[in-house]
Design a protein around this motif. Sequence first.
Motif, PDB file in Angstrom:
ATOM      1  N   SER A 290      13.461  16.158   3.347  1.00 26.35           N
ATOM      2  CA  SER A 290      11.944  15.979   3.128  1.00 26.35           C
ATOM      3  C   SER A 290      11.754  14.830   2.531  1.00 26.35           C
ATOM      4  O   SER A 290      12.018  14.561   1.400  1.00 26.35           O
ATOM      5  CB  SER A 290      11.342  17.195   2.339  1.00 26.35           C
ATOM      6  OG  SER A 290       9.921  16.933   2.313  1.00 26.35           O
ATOM      7  N   VAL A 291      11.159  13.833   3.423  1.00 28.15           N
ATOM      8  CA  VAL A 291      10.811  12.457   2.989  1.00 28.15           C
ATOM      9  C   VAL A 291       9.657  11.782   3.038  1.00 28.15           C
ATOM     10  O   VAL A 291       8.835  12.077   3.951  1.00 28.15           O
ATOM     11  CB  VAL A 291      11.917  11.608   3.886  1.00 28.15           C
ATOM     12  CG1 VAL A 291      11.965  10.006   3.812  1.00 28.15           C
ATOM     13  CG2 VAL A 291      13.195  12.035   4.537  1.00 28.15           C
ATOM     14  N   THR A 292       9.203  11.367   1.986  1.00 22.33           N
ATOM     15  CA  THR A 292       8.006  10.554   2.094  1.00 22.33           C
ATOM     16  C   THR A 292       8.428   9.055   2.001  1.00 22.33           C
ATOM     17  O   THR A 292       9.142   8.641   1.237  1.00 22.33           O
ATOM     18  CB  THR A 292       7.015  10.944   0.735  1.00 22.33           C
ATOM     19  OG1 THR A 292       7.814  10.786  -0.236  1.00 22.33           O
ATOM     20  CG2 THR A 292       6.642  12.440   0.970  1.00 22.33           C
ATOM     21  N   ILE A 293       7.279   8.348   2.303  1.00 22.55           N
ATOM     22  CA  ILE A 293       7.406   6.826   2.092  1.00 22.55           C
ATOM     23  C   ILE A 293       6.165   6.314   1.145  1.00 22.55           C
ATOM     24  O   ILE A 293       4.960   6.558   1.599  1.00 22.55           O
ATOM     25  CB  ILE A 293       7.183   6.099   3.322  1.00 22.55           C
ATOM     26  CG1 ILE A 293       8.568   6.489   4.290  1.00 22.55           C
ATOM     27  CG2 ILE A 293       7.324   4.815   3.384  1.00 22.55           C
ATOM     28  CD1 ILE A 293       8.572   6.136   5.717  1.00 22.55           C
ATOM     29  N   THR A 294       6.566   5.702   0.208  1.00 22.76           N
ATOM     30  CA  THR A 294       5.556   4.897  -0.570  1.00 22.76           C
ATOM     31  C   THR A 294       5.540   3.402  -0.168  1.00 22.76           C
ATOM     32  O   THR A 294       6.507   2.725  -0.183  1.00 22.76           O
ATOM     33  CB  THR A 294       5.877   5.083  -1.983  1.00 22.76           C
ATOM     34  OG1 THR A 294       5.895   6.277  -2.267  1.00 22.76           O
ATOM     35  CG2 THR A 294       4.729   4.188  -2.901  1.00 22.76           C
ATOM     36  N   GLN A 295       4.664   2.872   0.279  1.00 23.49           N
ATOM     37  CA  GLN A 295       4.254   1.588   0.739  1.00 23.49           C
ATOM     38  C   GLN A 295       3.359   0.582  -0.297  1.00 23.49           C
ATOM     39  O   GLN A 295       2.427   0.989  -0.358  1.00 23.49           O
ATOM     40  CB  GLN A 295       3.532   1.246   2.145  1.00 23.49           C
ATOM     41  CG  GLN A 295       3.426   0.008   3.119  1.00 23.49           C
ATOM     42  CD  GLN A 295       2.663  -0.036   4.326  1.00 23.49           C
ATOM     43  OE1 GLN A 295       3.038   1.012   4.928  1.00 23.49           O
ATOM     44  NE2 GLN A 295       1.876  -1.112   4.233  1.00 23.49           N
ATOM     45  N   THR A 296       3.922  -0.253  -0.538  1.00 21.96           N
ATOM     46  CA  THR A 296       3.114  -1.082  -1.972  1.00 21.96           C
ATOM     47  C   THR A 296       3.781  -2.347  -2.089  1.00 21.96           C
ATOM     48  O   THR A 296       4.542  -3.053  -1.250  1.00 21.96           O
ATOM     49  CB  THR A 296       3.687  -0.339  -3.057  1.00 21.96           C
ATOM     50  OG1 THR A 296       2.625  -0.842  -4.214  1.00 21.96           O
ATOM     51  CG2 THR A 296       5.082  -0.325  -3.521  1.00 21.96           C
ATOM     52  N   ASP A 297       3.069  -3.265  -3.121  1.00 18.39           N
ATOM     53  CA  ASP A 297       3.453  -4.509  -3.280  1.00 18.39           C
ATOM     54  C   ASP A 297       5.042  -4.614  -3.591  1.00 18.39           C
ATOM     55  O   ASP A 297       5.528  -3.557  -4.409  1.00 18.39           O
ATOM     56  CB  ASP A 297       2.707  -5.132  -4.353  1.00 18.39           C
ATOM     57  CG  ASP A 297       3.058  -6.591  -4.670  1.00 18.39           C
ATOM     58  OD1 ASP A 297       3.730  -6.695  -5.655  1.00 18.39           O
ATOM     59  OD2 ASP A 297       2.662  -7.481  -3.899  1.00 18.39           O
ATOM     60  N   VAL A 298       5.640  -5.639  -3.239  1.00 17.30           N
ATOM     61  CA  VAL A 298       7.163  -5.780  -3.464  1.00 17.30           C
ATOM     62  C   VAL A 298       7.345  -5.422  -4.993  1.00 17.30           C
ATOM     63  O   VAL A 298       8.395  -4.919  -5.378  1.00 17.30           O
ATOM     64  CB  VAL A 298       7.649  -6.901  -2.748  1.00 17.30           C
ATOM     65  CG1 VAL A 298       7.343  -8.225  -3.429  1.00 17.30           C
ATOM     66  CG2 VAL A 298       9.393  -6.911  -3.003  1.00 17.30           C
ATOM     67  N   GLY A 299       6.522  -6.355  -5.983  1.00  9.79           N
ATOM     68  CA  GLY A 299       6.919  -6.134  -7.232  1.00  9.79           C
ATOM     69  C   GLY A 299       6.904  -4.461  -7.580  1.00  9.79           C
ATOM     70  O   GLY A 299       7.651  -4.258  -8.517  1.00  9.79           O
ATOM     71  N   ILE A 300       5.943  -3.913  -7.270  1.00  7.88           N
ATOM     72  CA  ILE A 300       5.837  -2.273  -7.632  1.00  7.88           C
ATOM     73  C   ILE A 300       6.904  -1.426  -7.019  1.00  7.88           C
ATOM     74  O   ILE A 300       7.441  -0.461  -7.358  1.00  7.88           O
ATOM     75  CB  ILE A 300       4.466  -1.857  -7.165  1.00  7.88           C
ATOM     76  CG1 ILE A 300       3.253  -2.550  -7.907  1.00  7.88           C
ATOM     77  CG2 ILE A 300       4.320  -0.109  -7.289  1.00  7.88           C
ATOM     78  CD1 ILE A 300       2.074  -2.246  -7.482  1.00  7.88           C
TER      79      ILE A 300
ATOM     80  N   PHE B 270       9.919  -2.511  -6.326  1.00  8.29           N
ATOM     81  CA  PHE B 270      11.200  -2.878  -7.353  1.00  8.29           C
ATOM     82  C   PHE B 270      11.018  -1.994  -8.613  1.00  8.29           C
ATOM     83  O   PHE B 270      12.008  -1.392  -9.142  1.00  8.29           O
ATOM     84  CB  PHE B 270      11.378  -4.383  -7.622  1.00  8.29           C
ATOM     85  CG  PHE B 270      12.358  -5.019  -6.268  1.00  8.29           C
ATOM     86  CD1 PHE B 270      13.746  -5.176  -6.869  1.00  8.29           C
ATOM     87  CD2 PHE B 270      11.714  -5.570  -5.398  1.00  8.29           C
ATOM     88  CE1 PHE B 270      14.486  -5.930  -6.010  1.00  8.29           C
ATOM     89  CE2 PHE B 270      12.508  -6.114  -4.619  1.00  8.29           C
ATOM     90  CZ  PHE B 270      14.132  -6.455  -4.859  1.00  8.29           C
ATOM     91  N   SER B 271      10.134  -2.218  -9.217  1.00 12.01           N
ATOM     92  CA  SER B 271       9.863  -1.532 -10.501  1.00 12.01           C
ATOM     93  C   SER B 271       9.924   0.148 -10.330  1.00 12.01           C
ATOM     94  O   SER B 271      10.389   0.782 -11.067  1.00 12.01           O
ATOM     95  CB  SER B 271       8.338  -1.861 -11.227  1.00 12.01           C
ATOM     96  OG  SER B 271       7.295  -1.531 -10.419  1.00 12.01           O
ATOM     97  N   GLY B 272       9.086   0.489  -9.247  1.00  7.64           N
ATOM     98  CA  GLY B 272       9.299   2.098  -8.854  1.00  7.64           C
ATOM     99  C   GLY B 272      10.739   2.603  -8.641  1.00  7.64           C
ATOM    100  O   GLY B 272      11.298   3.695  -9.165  1.00  7.64           O
ATOM    101  N   LEU B 273      11.766   1.674  -7.867  1.00 10.86           N
ATOM    102  CA  LEU B 273      13.070   2.061  -7.873  1.00 10.86           C
ATOM    103  C   LEU B 273      13.726   2.120  -9.202  1.00 10.86           C
ATOM    104  O   LEU B 273      14.559   2.793  -9.580  1.00 10.86           O
ATOM    105  CB  LEU B 273      13.858   1.152  -6.923  1.00 10.86           C
ATOM    106  CG  LEU B 273      13.517   1.270  -5.498  1.00 10.86           C
ATOM    107  CD1 LEU B 273      13.885  -0.194  -4.784  1.00 10.86           C
ATOM    108  CD2 LEU B 273      14.166   2.335  -4.898  1.00 10.86           C
ATOM    109  N   ALA B 274      13.489   1.001  -9.740  1.00  9.84           N
ATOM    110  CA  ALA B 274      14.175   0.766 -11.188  1.00  9.84           C
ATOM    111  C   ALA B 274      13.872   2.045 -12.400  1.00  9.84           C
ATOM    112  O   ALA B 274      14.506   2.589 -13.046  1.00  9.84           O
ATOM    113  CB  ALA B 274      13.706  -0.472 -12.000  1.00  9.84           C
TER     114      ALA B 274
END
Length: 312
Positions: A73-83, A85-89
Amino acid sequence: MWKKFSFVSVIFILMMIALTACGNSESSTNDDSANNGANSLGEEQVELATDTYLSNIGATNVVKLILEEAGYSVTITQTDVGIEFSGLADGSSDASVGLWLPTTHKSYWEKYKDSLEKISMVTEKVELGLTVPSYMEEIDSIEDLANNKNNIGEKLDWTITGISPGAGEMKLTKGEVMPAYGLDENWELQSSSGPTMAAALTRAIDKKEPIVVTLWTPHWTFNKFDLKILKDPKNKYGDPDNVYSASRKGFKEDSPLAYKIIKAFSLTKKQNQDIMLNIQSGMSNEEAAKKFLENNPEFKENVLNKAKSSNK
């Protein structure tokens, strides 16, 4: 006495055979469990992150459909590139297929790389740079802008049309390219967004007017218009990047098959531009991804088969 001993011996032998068979069965079961574990779904909720680059949006939606085919079950979060990276981290999202390295996203990668895992290359040799319509024959190099060749500065009100201010290309253009060529003295890098930049480019081409934009490949405008990336003799944009997939730490263990699917996933620039052009033509992101998979029926199977046969 002999008969009694023989009977006991037969019983003992039969018990040994049964125990050996159980042991072999258990060993086989353990082997199967290990293999199944490597390809198990694990955590079935997967959060993909993408920035606002249309190329990354298209690729992300193709990955989403393949992961869903596998049972996620997959969702996509589209955001600014800085966010992104921080979201992955920090674990807010699981993975991305849109990291441009070593140049475009260098500052973000250096900041967060200890909390991320680079997975694999998605697209090879993607370019970025200041771009103009090919009918601007007198402008071939960034130096032509710096030298105000044919009064190009006055014609453009000293404005370069950019994208979102947090984008890697914008940071590179403003921080490295413009100072190196002296453009920061007169020229302004105007922030907007990817779609706004593309709309401004389209309007200018329709009227055959001059325009300079920050652009990159893959991008649908290269399929639709005759464009040229300006020469960069000082190589401030650097050699072409590659696009990579990456994940938060622990994603590989939490969702083993999803990790392997993302590792097996790759797109050529042309494939990506086809998806992008369909999105630009009015399809939703997911509709364009579905159309791509319908037109390339072997693509999904190749990714899934490669993922399931992988030992890593």
